[in-house]
Design an enzyme around this catalytic site. Sequence first.
Site, PDB file in Angstrom:
ATOM      1  N   GLY A   8       1.409  28.906  17.207  1.00 36.43           N
ATOM      2  CA  GLY A   8       1.272  29.407  15.841  1.00 36.43           C
ATOM      3  C   GLY A   8       2.226  30.475  15.484  1.00 36.43           C
ATOM      4  O   GLY A   8       1.835  31.355  14.696  1.00 36.43           O
ATOM      5  N   GLY A  11       3.085  31.592  11.956  1.00 34.71           N
ATOM      6  CA  GLY A  11       2.142  32.122  11.033  1.00 34.71           C
ATOM      7  C   GLY A  11       2.079  33.522  10.846  1.00 34.71           C
ATOM      8  O   GLY A  11       2.928  34.419  11.157  1.00 34.71           O
ATOM      9  N   GLN A  12       1.012  33.881   9.834  1.00 35.71           N
ATOM     10  CA  GLN A  12       0.955  35.321   9.486  1.00 35.71           C
ATOM     11  C   GLN A  12       0.904  36.472  10.715  1.00 35.71           C
ATOM     12  O   GLN A  12       1.818  37.401  10.844  1.00 35.71           O
ATOM     13  CB  GLN A  12      -0.240  35.712   8.497  1.00 35.71           C
ATOM     14  N   ARG A  36       4.976  22.903  12.145  1.00 39.06           N
ATOM     15  CA  ARG A  36       5.762  22.307  10.918  1.00 39.06           C
ATOM     16  C   ARG A  36       6.693  23.341  10.378  1.00 39.06           C
ATOM     17  O   ARG A  36       7.752  22.826   9.931  1.00 39.06           O
ATOM     18  CB  ARG A  36       4.660  21.705  10.070  1.00 39.06           C
ATOM     19  N   TYR A 143     -14.803  26.604   9.958  1.00 36.50           N
ATOM     20  CA  TYR A 143     -13.891  27.551  10.670  1.00 36.50           C
ATOM     21  C   TYR A 143     -14.782  28.349  11.605  1.00 36.50           C
ATOM     22  O   TYR A 143     -14.375  28.596  12.722  1.00 36.50           O
ATOM     23  CB  TYR A 143     -13.076  28.333   9.426  1.00 36.50           C
ATOM     24  N   LYS A 147     -14.763  28.673  15.750  1.00 39.27           N
ATOM     25  CA  LYS A 147     -14.577  30.138  16.341  1.00 39.27           C
ATOM     26  C   LYS A 147     -15.560  30.456  17.306  1.00 39.27           C
ATOM     27  O   LYS A 147     -15.348  31.020  18.243  1.00 39.27           O
ATOM     28  CB  LYS A 147     -14.261  31.117  15.150  1.00 39.27           C
ATOM     29  N   ILE A 173      -6.949  39.986   7.876  1.00 38.49           N
ATOM     30  CA  ILE A 173      -5.640  40.785   8.247  1.00 38.49           C
ATOM     31  C   ILE A 173      -4.521  40.926   7.108  1.00 38.49           C
ATOM     32  O   ILE A 173      -4.163  39.982   6.479  1.00 38.49           O
ATOM     33  CB  ILE A 173      -4.813  40.097   9.527  1.00 38.49           C
TER      34      ILE A 173
HETATM   35  N1  SER Z   1      -8.490  35.582   7.564  1.00 39.61           N
HETATM   36  C1  SER Z   1      -9.785  34.590   7.919  1.00 39.61           C
HETATM   37  C2  SER Z   1      -9.980  33.768   6.790  1.00 39.61           C
HETATM   38  O1  SER Z   1     -10.214  34.477   5.934  1.00 39.61           O
HETATM   39  C3  SER Z   1     -11.043  35.136   8.591  1.00 39.61           C
HETATM   40  O2  SER Z   1     -10.748  35.323   9.753  1.00 39.61           O
HETATM   41  O3  SER Z   1     -10.446  32.792   6.825  1.00 39.61           O
END
Ligand code: SER
Length: 319
Positions: A8, A11-12, A36, A143, A147, A173
């Site tokens: 990843g 990614g950010q 990708r 999600y 996790k 973040i």
């Molecule tokens: N930044 C993430 C989200 O908003 C939270 O872990 O899905």
Amino acid sequence: MKKILVTGAVGQIGSELTEKLRKKYGNENVVAAGHRTQPTEEMRQAGPFEFASVTDKEALEKLVVKYNIDTIYNMSSILSATGEKNPQLAFQVNILGLYNLLEIGREHKLKRIMIPSSIAAFGPDAPIDNTPNETILRPTTMYGVTKVTGELMGNYYFQRFGLDVRGLRYPGIISYKTLPGGGTTDYAVAIYYEAIKNKKYTCFVRKDTVLPMMYMPDCINAIIQLAEAPISQLKHHSDFNVTAMSFSVGELAKSIKEVIPEFTCEYEPDFRQDIADSWPNSLDDSAARNEWGWQPEYDLKAMTRDMIEKLSEKLKPKL
Ligand code: SER
């Protein structure tokens, strides 16, 4: 020296983590893997880059052997809003992808695997303020389900196979280099871009929505610091609460207004409001502070000042 693989990496968080790890351990010793999205020229020039999805165990295994990898940072993830639109994809990437990495770790006797978790591990049944490290984990998003599974799997692989798996529950973040994608906390990044570009922003959660947050430099320090902590000091492994600040969107908008007085914010909540409402307002991260010395540097004011300065430079029209 053995090498680090960052999945990843485009990614950010992955993009800035790769940069920091390369500075720390040497460009050639940090292999960036993306799925990708094309990496920036800068990332490609700086060190090795490979296309590989965490859902493809064979491809990952080839990278581990080719580069003599002993540590993996798994930064690939489908975030909360995308996960609600496509729960099947979230399962595949976040659970099956993680399982692939853990199995590779076990089979190739890797030294360490870092697996970030999230505030999304908590659900509406957990205490909402100063949420403890140990509490009921009953998330209502896909999600969050992935996790919690990741945390439990990481802890299991440590106990059962002695694989050194470590993880921390990141809050939202905020950063200016690479945009987040598909998360609920994305508003806390988008608001800065829109404040600089258009002096106004329409937020997809209510003004009084409070969530735990962290600025990118703290986010990167946290995971590297946890990775480097002596294992003898750790009582937890894959499930550390970490936080830096908590604020409502109204407070965030106000901090921006102090620097950009013309800025205005409107509110049009959508399906992401329910997700935000199911997460904590603030976290108790004393386990991380006590076990590996976690200490954030940025608060809202310091972050806003830095974000606006760096983003204004980035968004300035090129001559
Ligand atoms: N930044 C993430 C989200 O908003 C939270 O872990 O899905």
